[in-house]
Scaffold this motif. Structure first.
Motif, PDB file in Angstrom:
ATOM      1  N   ALA A   1      30.332  48.790  40.995  1.00 36.47           N
ATOM      2  CA  ALA A   1      30.349  47.244  41.192  1.00 36.47           C
ATOM      3  C   ALA A   1      31.331  46.494  40.329  1.00 36.47           C
ATOM      4  O   ALA A   1      31.704  45.546  40.743  1.00 36.47           O
ATOM      5  CB  ALA A   1      29.148  46.650  41.030  1.00 36.47           C
ATOM      6  N   LYS A   2      31.804  47.056  39.249  1.00 42.64           N
ATOM      7  CA  LYS A   2      32.645  46.267  38.082  1.00 42.64           C
ATOM      8  C   LYS A   2      34.204  46.290  39.004  1.00 42.64           C
ATOM      9  O   LYS A   2      34.862  45.559  38.886  1.00 42.64           O
ATOM     10  CB  LYS A   2      32.790  47.202  36.925  1.00 42.64           C
ATOM     11  N   VAL A   3      34.669  47.736  39.459  1.00 40.91           N
ATOM     12  CA  VAL A   3      35.719  47.758  40.238  1.00 40.91           C
ATOM     13  C   VAL A   3      35.752  46.891  41.305  1.00 40.91           C
ATOM     14  O   VAL A   3      36.718  46.056  41.843  1.00 40.91           O
ATOM     15  CB  VAL A   3      36.060  49.032  40.412  1.00 40.91           C
ATOM     16  N   THR A   4      34.842  46.542  42.257  1.00 38.21           N
ATOM     17  CA  THR A   4      34.745  45.956  43.353  1.00 38.21           C
ATOM     18  C   THR A   4      34.884  44.542  42.974  1.00 38.21           C
ATOM     19  O   THR A   4      35.614  43.573  43.556  1.00 38.21           O
ATOM     20  CB  THR A   4      33.288  46.078  44.104  1.00 38.21           C
ATOM     21  N   ALA A   5      34.182  44.028  41.842  1.00 42.04           N
ATOM     22  CA  ALA A   5      34.355  42.686  41.184  1.00 42.04           C
ATOM     23  C   ALA A   5      35.702  42.278  40.890  1.00 42.04           C
ATOM     24  O   ALA A   5      36.345  41.250  41.063  1.00 42.04           O
ATOM     25  CB  ALA A   5      33.314  42.529  40.171  1.00 42.04           C
TER      26      ALA A   5
END
Length: 305
Positions: free
Chosen positions: A277-281
């Motif tokens: 989710a960090k990379v997506t964000a």
């Protein structure tokens, strides 16, 4: 029983090359780092390092364990992050690489805003114009200017990047303003040494490749821009380097009847890992901040002849 703090101490020492430097990076006393590594060696039943008064080297067992230790620490960090994500927040380490010029000019503001939105993320940014092996070097994502041909990566486009021929008014007054590809051939060129020395253009006649005479070769786009603004020569630069100079008139665009080859800005991340989710964000934040078209394309007038 293996302890994460012992593995972290060993990996830090191996990467730093000394216990004192590892202790500084970890914010611990040297004695604490030494004790944690010694305890890890006792648990494993093997010596991981050879210590002398002059240097520290890994044993064969240490080399083998280093890769696995990095993986264990990475998976533990991701596990903590996944739990935080389930609770509605993003946290934990995020390691990103990018080119020096683009990073210096644009990433500081963009990533600062990203961290204000997600303050629990521990972001590390490495700027380097050399090729970064994202999958092998432990990065979560990399920003690249140009094609991403590594099949191990998933690449998301961020923005189209135009390249423009530019020169300072002082250079054009002294040497004249080229108005065709033929006239451009004799110009004094400021070239990017990490890329081919060719200048490539598209026109109605197809592709034209020029090999201009170099008055400067350098591996940094900001230095190329500064050399051009002093009147040294003509440079072929992406608009994200020169939008302010075009708006102020310190650089002018040259119209030679053909369009220079452009490129794309991408953010890429390893295919063999589940997308966190960090990379997506991060991808979403980069796209929103850059905009479509990118904000540097509408920062001001682009041609002052």
């Amino acid at each position: 029983m293996l302890k994460l703090d012992g593995i972290a101490a060993f990996v830090a020492v191996a990467e730093a090359g000394s216990i004192s430097e590892a202790a500084r990076r970890l914010g611990l006393a040297k004695s604490v780092v030494s004790e944690r590594v010694a305890e890890l060696e006792r648990v494993l039943g093997a010596s991981l390092m050879q210590r002398t008064t002059r240097k520290l080297t890994l044993t064969v067992e240490g080399e083998l364990f280093l890769e696995r230790g990095r993986r264990i620490l990475g998976e533990a960090a991701e596990a903590r992050a996944e739990i935080a994500e389930r609770r509605g927040s993003l946290s934990g380490p995020l390691r990103v690489a990018g080119p020096i010029g683009f990073g210096t000019l644009h990433l500081g503001r963009i990533l600062s805003e990203f961290l204000r939105t997600h303050p629990a993320i521990e972001l590390t940014v490495d700027l380097d114009d050399r090729f970064i092996d994202v999958a092998s070097d432990g990065y979560d994502a990399v920003i690249r200017h140009g094609a991403v041909e590594d099949s191990r990566l998933i690449a998301k486009p961020l923005a189209s990047s135009r390249r423009l021929l530019v020169a300072a008014p002082s250079y054009l007054e002294q040497h004249g303003t080229p108005s065709s590809l033929e006239e451009l051939g004799g110009a004094c060129a400021i070239l990017y040494s990490n890329r081919g020395i060719d200048w490539r253009f598209r026109s109605g006649d197809g592709e034209t490749i020029l090999r201009p005479r170099a008055c400067l070769r350098v591996n940094n786009g900001i230095m190329m821009r500064e050399a051009a603004t002093t009147g040294l020569g003509i440079a072929l630069l992406p608009t994200f380097f020169i939008h302010a100079e075009l708006a102020s008139g310190s650089l002018r665009v040259l119209d030679v009847g053909a369009e220079a080859e452009g490129a794309q800005l991408f953010v890429a991340y390893p295919r063999n890992r589940s997308t966190s989710a960090k990379v997506t964000a991060l991808v979403a934040s980069l796209k929103q901040a850059i905009g479509s078209p990118p904000y540097w394309e509408s920062a001001g007038p682009e041609e002052k002849r």
